[in-house]
Design a protein around this motif. Sequence first.
Motif, PDB file in Angstrom:
ATOM      1  N   ALA A 147       0.667  -1.365   0.024  1.00  0.00           N
ATOM      2  CA  ALA A 147       0.209   0.061   0.078  1.00  0.00           C
ATOM      3  C   ALA A 147       0.856   1.399   0.126  1.00  0.00           C
ATOM      4  N   LEU A 148       2.058   1.321   0.865  1.00  0.00           N
ATOM      5  CA  LEU A 148       3.068   2.529   0.878  1.00  0.00           C
ATOM      6  C   LEU A 148       3.312   2.849  -0.444  1.00  0.00           C
ATOM      7  N   ALA A 149       3.416   2.049  -1.689  1.00  0.00           N
ATOM      8  CA  ALA A 149       4.030   2.630  -2.843  1.00  0.00           C
ATOM      9  C   ALA A 149       2.507   3.143  -3.541  1.00  0.00           C
ATOM     10  N   GLY A 150       1.576   2.812  -3.287  1.00  0.00           N
ATOM     11  CA  GLY A 150       0.400   3.230  -4.028  1.00  0.00           C
ATOM     12  C   GLY A 150      -0.037   4.944  -4.323  1.00  0.00           C
ATOM     13  N   PRO A 151       0.702   5.687  -3.588  1.00  0.00           N
ATOM     14  CA  PRO A 151       0.705   6.971  -3.818  1.00  0.00           C
ATOM     15  C   PRO A 151       1.941   7.542  -4.811  1.00  0.00           C
ATOM     16  N   ILE A 152       2.666   6.636  -4.917  1.00  0.00           N
ATOM     17  CA  ILE A 152       3.758   6.967  -5.667  1.00  0.00           C
ATOM     18  C   ILE A 152       3.608   6.430  -7.140  1.00  0.00           C
ATOM     19  N   TYR A 153       3.307   5.012  -7.217  1.00  0.00           N
ATOM     20  CA  TYR A 153       3.212   4.581  -8.946  1.00  0.00           C
ATOM     21  C   TYR A 153       1.844   5.063  -9.508  1.00  0.00           C
ATOM     22  N   ALA A 154       1.955   4.691 -10.847  1.00  0.00           N
ATOM     23  CA  ALA A 154       0.850   5.035 -11.626  1.00  0.00           C
ATOM     24  C   ALA A 154       0.459   6.662 -11.627  1.00  0.00           C
ATOM     25  N   GLY A 155       1.541   7.428 -11.427  1.00  0.00           N
ATOM     26  CA  GLY A 155       1.607   9.040 -11.276  1.00  0.00           C
ATOM     27  C   GLY A 155       1.359   9.273  -9.990  1.00  0.00           C
ATOM     28  N   THR A 156       2.197   9.929  -9.282  1.00  0.00           N
ATOM     29  CA  THR A 156       2.009  10.422  -7.781  1.00  0.00           C
ATOM     30  C   THR A 156       0.726  11.154  -7.621  1.00  0.00           C
ATOM     31  N   ASN A 157       0.277  10.897  -6.306  1.00  0.00           N
ATOM     32  CA  ASN A 157      -0.891  11.648  -5.992  1.00  0.00           C
ATOM     33  C   ASN A 157      -0.785  13.141  -6.255  1.00  0.00           C
ATOM     34  N   GLU A 158       0.415  13.633  -6.175  1.00  0.00           N
ATOM     35  CA  GLU A 158       0.645  14.994  -6.206  1.00  0.00           C
ATOM     36  C   GLU A 158       0.560  15.429  -7.699  1.00  0.00           C
ATOM     37  N   ILE A 159       0.796  14.370  -8.666  1.00  0.00           N
ATOM     38  CA  ILE A 159       0.368  14.859  -9.950  1.00  0.00           C
ATOM     39  C   ILE A 159      -1.255  14.707 -10.269  1.00  0.00           C
ATOM     40  N   GLN A 160      -1.516  13.678  -9.582  1.00  0.00           N
ATOM     41  CA  GLN A 160      -3.226  13.535  -9.702  1.00  0.00           C
ATOM     42  C   GLN A 160      -3.803  14.474  -9.189  1.00  0.00           C
ATOM     43  N   ARG A 161      -3.400  15.228  -8.298  1.00  0.00           N
ATOM     44  CA  ARG A 161      -4.056  16.121  -7.611  1.00  0.00           C
ATOM     45  C   ARG A 161      -3.877  17.473  -8.493  1.00  0.00           C
ATOM     46  N   ASP A 162      -2.811  17.720  -9.218  1.00  0.00           N
ATOM     47  CA  ASP A 162      -2.908  18.797 -10.222  1.00  0.00           C
ATOM     48  C   ASP A 162      -3.822  18.378 -11.392  1.00  0.00           C
ATOM     49  N   ILE A 163      -3.937  16.902 -11.698  1.00  0.00           N
ATOM     50  CA  ILE A 163      -4.739  16.814 -12.889  1.00  0.00           C
ATOM     51  C   ILE A 163      -6.338  17.347 -12.429  1.00  0.00           C
ATOM     52  N   ILE A 164      -6.515  16.759 -11.337  1.00  0.00           N
ATOM     53  CA  ILE A 164      -7.854  17.100 -10.577  1.00  0.00           C
ATOM     54  C   ILE A 164      -8.293  18.457 -10.565  1.00  0.00           C
ATOM     55  N   ALA A 165      -7.410  19.401 -10.115  1.00  0.00           N
ATOM     56  CA  ALA A 165      -7.571  20.714  -9.942  1.00  0.00           C
ATOM     57  C   ALA A 165      -7.538  21.491 -11.404  1.00  0.00           C
ATOM     58  N   GLU A 166      -6.653  21.054 -12.299  1.00  0.00           N
ATOM     59  CA  GLU A 166      -6.878  21.591 -13.495  1.00  0.00           C
ATOM     60  C   GLU A 166      -7.750  21.421 -14.419  1.00  0.00           C
ATOM     61  N   ARG A 167      -8.096  19.841 -14.572  1.00  0.00           N
ATOM     62  CA  ARG A 167      -8.931  19.524 -15.677  1.00  0.00           C
ATOM     63  C   ARG A 167     -10.549  19.245 -15.086  1.00  0.00           C
ATOM     64  N   LEU A 168     -10.556  19.040 -13.842  1.00  0.00           N
ATOM     65  CA  LEU A 168     -12.030  18.983 -13.281  1.00  0.00           C
ATOM     66  C   LEU A 168     -12.353  20.119 -12.648  1.00  0.00           C
ATOM     67  N   LEU A 169     -11.458  20.815 -12.014  1.00  0.00           N
ATOM     68  CA  LEU A 169     -11.856  22.340 -11.166  1.00  0.00           C
ATOM     69  C   LEU A 169     -11.684  23.564 -12.071  1.00  0.00           C
ATOM     70  N   GLY A 170     -10.883  23.305 -13.038  1.00  0.00           N
ATOM     71  CA  GLY A 170     -10.657  24.342 -13.972  1.00  0.00           C
ATOM     72  C   GLY A 170      -9.910  25.310 -13.433  1.00  0.00           C
ATOM     73  N   LEU A 171      -8.911  25.008 -12.627  1.00  0.00           N
ATOM     74  CA  LEU A 171      -7.807  25.864 -12.015  1.00  0.00           C
ATOM     75  C   LEU A 171      -6.725  26.016 -13.088  1.00  0.00           C
ATOM     76  N   PRO A 172      -5.746  27.319 -13.200  1.00  0.00           N
ATOM     77  CA  PRO A 172      -4.916  27.597 -13.941  1.00  0.00           C
ATOM     78  C   PRO A 172      -3.844  26.634 -14.018  1.00  0.00           C
ATOM     79  N   LYS A 173      -3.048  26.228 -14.900  1.00  0.00           N
ATOM     80  CA  LYS A 173      -1.915  25.561 -14.683  1.00  0.00           C
ATOM     81  C   LYS A 173      -0.744  26.427 -14.202  1.00  0.00           C
ATOM     82  N   GLY A 174       0.129  25.824 -13.331  1.00  0.00           N
ATOM     83  CA  GLY A 174       1.232  26.604 -12.591  1.00  0.00           C
ATOM     84  C   GLY A 174       2.348  25.744 -12.922  1.00  0.00           C
ATOM     85  N   ARG A 175       3.382  26.235 -12.061  1.00  0.00           N
ATOM     86  CA  ARG A 175       4.788  25.461 -12.171  1.00  0.00           C
ATOM     87  C   ARG A 175       4.535  24.193 -11.179  1.00  0.00           C
ATOM     88  N   ARG A 176       5.148  23.127 -11.793  1.00  0.00           N
ATOM     89  CA  ARG A 176       4.954  21.841 -10.947  1.00  0.00           C
ATOM     90  C   ARG A 176       5.961  21.840  -9.813  1.00  0.00           C
TER      91      ARG A 176
END
Lengths: 343, 392
Positions: free
Chosen positions: B363-392
Amino acid sequence: MHFRLDDEQRQFAAALDGMLTAAGTPAVVRAWAAGDPAPGRALWTRLAEAGVFGLAVPERHGGFGPLPAELVVSFVALGRHAVPGPLVETVAAAALLDRLGAADEHAEAPGVWLPGIASGKTAATLCRTADSPYALDADTADAVFVLDDDALHRAESAGPVQPSADSARRLARPGPGTVLAQGPAVVAAAGHAARTAALATAAQALGLGRALLEATVAHARQRTQFGVAIGSFQAVKHRLADTLVALEFAEPLLYAAALALPGDPAEAERAVAAAKVSACEAACTAARAALRIHGAVGYTEELDLSLWIRKARCLRTAWGTPADCRARVLRPAPAPSERSAAR
Amino acid sequence: MDLDFTAGQDAFRAEARDWLRAHVPAAPLPSLETAEGFAAHREWERTLADGRWSVVSWPARYGGRDCSLLEWLIFEEEYYAAGAPGRVGQNGINLLAPTLFEHGTEEQRARVLPPMADGSVVWAQAWSEPEAGSDLASLRSTAVRTDGGWLLSGQKTWSSRAAFADRAFGLFRSHPDADRPHRGLTYLMFPLDAEGVTVRPIGRLDGKPAFAELFLDGVFVPDEDVIGEPGQGWRVAMSTAGNERGLTLRSPGRFTAAAGRLAALWHARAGAGDAGTPSDTALRDRVADAVIGARAYQLFGYASATGASGGTAASSLNKVFWSELDIALHETALDLLGPLGELSDAADEAPAHGAWAEGHTFALAGPIYAGTNEIQRDIIAERLLGLPKGRR
């Protein structure tokens, strides 16, 4: 299986949302909090015309219920617009009276109160003393019902208003009253009423959370600092993403609870408890994100956002605290004999 | 709106349950991240395939049952409720197969899918590189055109299952002059025992060689093993990235089964006959949250399977949710186990044959593989909530 809203349910939600947007609820909420229920009662009538209260009242008493999924749809919309008044308590009272009428066809109370609830003439409030000593908006409600052990009372009066952290929630202790019904049927109906109240509260919380998220996303897109929109910062984005995750995964629990509500009481209890704790946690997550991301202006009473933020906190403990709900989720399924006895 | 299964779906569930009851090994297999366990899990894939249960959602001609997404969810619930082994073929089945269904040729599907379905070829994913993790498009390994195919060179890393797998699929820079980093990539399949491939196993947190580094030195790959058009690798990879993040990688059934076992553990600890009054309400709340979370994910899956709109960005919601649920659930179990909770799965006395310990490490690897959860949160924020892109 079709685990999604159908077109008619979506249209109902959109119609309510449009009506409530046009109604300008913040002014209604502020008037209600200041002790002027007139705008709130006018809105109440329009909600009744839209069919909201009829969803909890059976056809023979002037409604077209019970329709728990539609009830959830409407309470999400009511929560989204922070509509004031004893909305939850009125539909819970309707659920109570409906069950009492089904258990005893000679019971008088259902025929006396249910038609008025469906038409919007009667705003009722309800409290179960085992849960809370306070009845919401008892000062202005047309009927104050009290569930005390195995008895249903109608209170003749209410004590002084005890201001809630959400100033639109006017709490008061019901005064003495007369017994309307008593016995095991009241106990069974009271359980159903409390579950209906918890479900409606959860739906309201989800709508509240959705509205808080939308308002905060809009703010984060237009507010600039360091020369860019604050919504471009990961610290802001991730907080809002987590809020959306919490809301999105609370929503299916709500509709599953609506589907479980008419059935086996123990299953309904667990399903409603899961929905209640999840939706209320999600709403509070949204409220904290909204407060933080709006910054100091979010901490002001003047901004309408405060009406939503303050309500989120109060719904969390209304009709089932988080700890109560979590304990209920783990309560083991009763033995089959117990289960049939509960029906 | 309803949550009812049809008679056919109930019958399918019963058939799966009966088969699993008859075939799931009585004692858990050794960890699939060891040589011995990998072989045992490969054997289990063969058993599954013999019963036509290894890839139920695939078309029958490749070894599947043409199941709908809802039927697949049902199968997965039964699979994990039965305590069946982890899937050693998961990288191929969950990641490569959807890519082949969408972008592969019929020849590739006919050649690659059947041996994937029965475990005779186990696949590893070769995407990440030492300098290309979350920023995958910056990858540097190259595919150079040669007669009849491509020559692969460079280094891949964090390649799950690659220590023991047979083949790998990955992205390579084939058109170095492309104007943007994510243009000019090609998606290729290659054998891990080919000339020029060096596999160096990497021990994960508990030391098991769950992944590997791959060193490639002029590895020849024929044209028939290019998926999609050369230069279109990014588009090919991203069109199925949702499979990796969403429902199909970690099905709700895994979590409803684990949450059920957690609740049973808690009830046992709280005392038979008096389970409503546990001695520790803080733990009770966490157990309840795991049960609620698993149910929420299950219901979310039902909504997705019966018509709610999905999409790659929506799969990011799933990824964040299940990966954090998995950690919380296993940490709660280890806390409930008290002094036995620290025993590794290698300990003879580890509870549940080490399943909680192994599950926690996994389970500890889950938030890392398949795109880290930080990247997923960026995707959620930008594509589902419509927040502007920014520096990663």
